[in-house]
Write a protein that holds these residues in place. Sequence first.
Motif, PDB file in Angstrom:
ATOM      1  N   ARG A 116      44.227  76.458  37.724  1.00  8.65           N
ATOM      2  CA  ARG A 116      45.069  75.319  37.364  1.00  8.65           C
ATOM      3  C   ARG A 116      46.106  75.099  38.455  1.00  8.65           C
ATOM      4  N   LEU A 117      46.264  73.844  38.851  1.00  3.77           N
ATOM      5  CA  LEU A 117      47.207  73.496  39.898  1.00  3.77           C
ATOM      6  C   LEU A 117      48.263  72.552  39.341  1.00  3.77           C
ATOM      7  N   GLU A 118      49.356  72.431  40.057  1.00  3.29           N
ATOM      8  CA  GLU A 118      50.446  71.567  39.611  1.00  3.29           C
ATOM      9  C   GLU A 118      50.322  70.141  40.138  1.00  3.29           C
ATOM     10  N   GLU A 119      49.242  69.856  40.850  1.00  2.00           N
ATOM     11  CA  GLU A 119      49.020  68.502  41.336  1.00  2.00           C
ATOM     12  C   GLU A 119      47.562  68.130  41.110  1.00  2.00           C
ATOM     13  N   ASP A 120      47.285  66.818  41.133  1.00 10.92           N
ATOM     14  CA  ASP A 120      45.905  66.351  40.996  1.00 10.92           C
ATOM     15  C   ASP A 120      45.077  66.864  42.168  1.00 10.92           C
ATOM     16  N   LYS A 121      43.805  67.121  41.912  1.00 13.89           N
ATOM     17  CA  LYS A 121      42.911  67.625  42.951  1.00 13.89           C
ATOM     18  C   LYS A 121      41.626  66.810  42.924  1.00 13.89           C
ATOM     19  N   GLU A 122      41.216  66.274  44.080  1.00 12.72           N
ATOM     20  CA  GLU A 122      39.964  65.528  44.149  1.00 12.72           C
ATOM     21  C   GLU A 122      38.852  66.449  44.619  1.00 12.72           C
ATOM     22  N   ILE A 123      37.734  66.397  43.908  1.00  7.43           N
ATOM     23  CA  ILE A 123      36.548  67.170  44.265  1.00  7.43           C
ATOM     24  C   ILE A 123      35.361  66.216  44.336  1.00  7.43           C
ATOM     25  N   ILE A 124      34.282  66.689  44.899  1.00  9.24           N
ATOM     26  CA  ILE A 124      33.036  65.912  44.945  1.00  9.24           C
ATOM     27  C   ILE A 124      31.970  66.745  44.251  1.00  9.24           C
ATOM     28  N   ILE A 125      31.260  66.117  43.321  1.00  3.28           N
ATOM     29  CA  ILE A 125      30.155  66.816  42.670  1.00  3.28           C
ATOM     30  C   ILE A 125      28.837  66.205  43.138  1.00  3.28           C
ATOM     31  N   GLN A 126      27.838  67.062  43.237  1.00  2.00           N
ATOM     32  CA  GLN A 126      26.507  66.628  43.644  1.00  2.00           C
ATOM     33  C   GLN A 126      25.462  67.275  42.735  1.00  2.00           C
ATOM     34  N   TRP A 127      24.487  66.486  42.352  1.00  2.00           N
ATOM     35  CA  TRP A 127      23.299  66.975  41.665  1.00  2.00           C
ATOM     36  C   TRP A 127      22.167  66.871  42.682  1.00  2.00           C
ATOM     37  N   ILE A 128      21.564  67.991  43.020  1.00  3.09           N
ATOM     38  CA  ILE A 128      20.525  68.024  44.049  1.00  3.09           C
ATOM     39  C   ILE A 128      19.190  68.363  43.377  1.00  3.09           C
ATOM     40  N   ASP A 129      18.209  67.468  43.561  1.00  2.69           N
ATOM     41  CA  ASP A 129      16.922  67.630  42.883  1.00  2.69           C
ATOM     42  C   ASP A 129      16.060  68.695  43.573  1.00  2.69           C
ATOM     43  N   PRO A 130      14.914  69.048  42.978  1.00  2.00           N
ATOM     44  CA  PRO A 130      14.049  70.088  43.550  1.00  2.00           C
ATOM     45  C   PRO A 130      13.547  69.789  44.960  1.00  2.00           C
ATOM     46  N   ASP A 131      13.539  68.508  45.363  1.00  2.00           N
ATOM     47  CA  ASP A 131      13.107  68.146  46.714  1.00  2.00           C
ATOM     48  C   ASP A 131      14.237  68.248  47.732  1.00  2.00           C
ATOM     49  N   GLY A 132      15.437  68.627  47.282  1.00  2.00           N
ATOM     50  CA  GLY A 132      16.579  68.759  48.185  1.00  2.00           C
ATOM     51  C   GLY A 132      17.353  67.466  48.393  1.00  2.00           C
ATOM     52  N   GLU A 133      16.994  66.414  47.665  1.00  3.38           N
ATOM     53  CA  GLU A 133      17.688  65.136  47.784  1.00  3.38           C
ATOM     54  C   GLU A 133      18.838  65.078  46.782  1.00  3.38           C
ATOM     55  N   ILE A 134      19.931  64.422  47.183  1.00  3.08           N
ATOM     56  CA  ILE A 134      21.067  64.266  46.289  1.00  3.08           C
ATOM     57  C   ILE A 134      20.737  63.172  45.280  1.00  3.08           C
ATOM     58  N   SER A 135      20.653  63.569  44.022  1.00  3.38           N
ATOM     59  CA  SER A 135      20.327  62.647  42.945  1.00  3.38           C
ATOM     60  C   SER A 135      21.564  61.877  42.485  1.00  3.38           C
ATOM     61  N   ARG A 136      22.695  62.546  42.497  1.00  2.39           N
ATOM     62  CA  ARG A 136      23.971  61.915  42.142  1.00  2.39           C
ATOM     63  C   ARG A 136      25.084  62.589  42.927  1.00  2.39           C
ATOM     64  N   GLU A 137      25.977  61.761  43.447  1.00  6.09           N
ATOM     65  CA  GLU A 137      27.167  62.278  44.132  1.00  6.09           C
ATOM     66  C   GLU A 137      28.337  61.392  43.741  1.00  6.09           C
ATOM     67  N   ARG A 138      29.423  62.018  43.320  1.00  3.64           N
ATOM     68  CA  ARG A 138      30.589  61.223  42.977  1.00  3.64           C
ATOM     69  C   ARG A 138      31.854  62.057  43.074  1.00  3.64           C
ATOM     70  N   PRO A 139      32.940  61.397  43.475  1.00  4.08           N
ATOM     71  CA  PRO A 139      34.228  62.084  43.491  1.00  4.08           C
ATOM     72  C   PRO A 139      34.830  62.094  42.086  1.00  4.08           C
TER      73      PRO A 139
END
Length: 116
Positions: free
Chosen positions: A51-74
């Motif tokens: 837990r932090l005292e300020e907002d934190k931006e991260i990026i999430i990725q769902w990577i399919d079995p072929d190694g391609e990014i299926s979804r990416e979003r901050p």
Amino acid sequence: MKRLLFSLLFCMSFVFAEGEENFVDETQMNSADCLILQDENSIICKYLHERLEEDKEIIIQWIDPDGEISRERPIIIPAGHGSIYDFRYVEGRKKGLWQFKVIEGDVVTTTTFSIE
């Protein structure tokens, strides 16, 4: 005299215990995990961080079995929060080993799960 000695030892144990807690809090603990709920046709992935005292931006990725990014979003983790969840349906996903990846600055946290 014994009371004074026991009181002093009791107080010292709290001082040292508090110091150890601060040491543990300073280490960054990130983890990710995914759960497949077949009966609800859903995949739920959770990312934990300190837990932090300020907002934190991260990026999430769902990577399919072929190694391609299926979804990416901050995503912004609000101050005081220690986790985020992301959700997808199982139906329509490629079968095989998937990867859920979270990028937080220089720290990359990943977990894998299998869709059969």
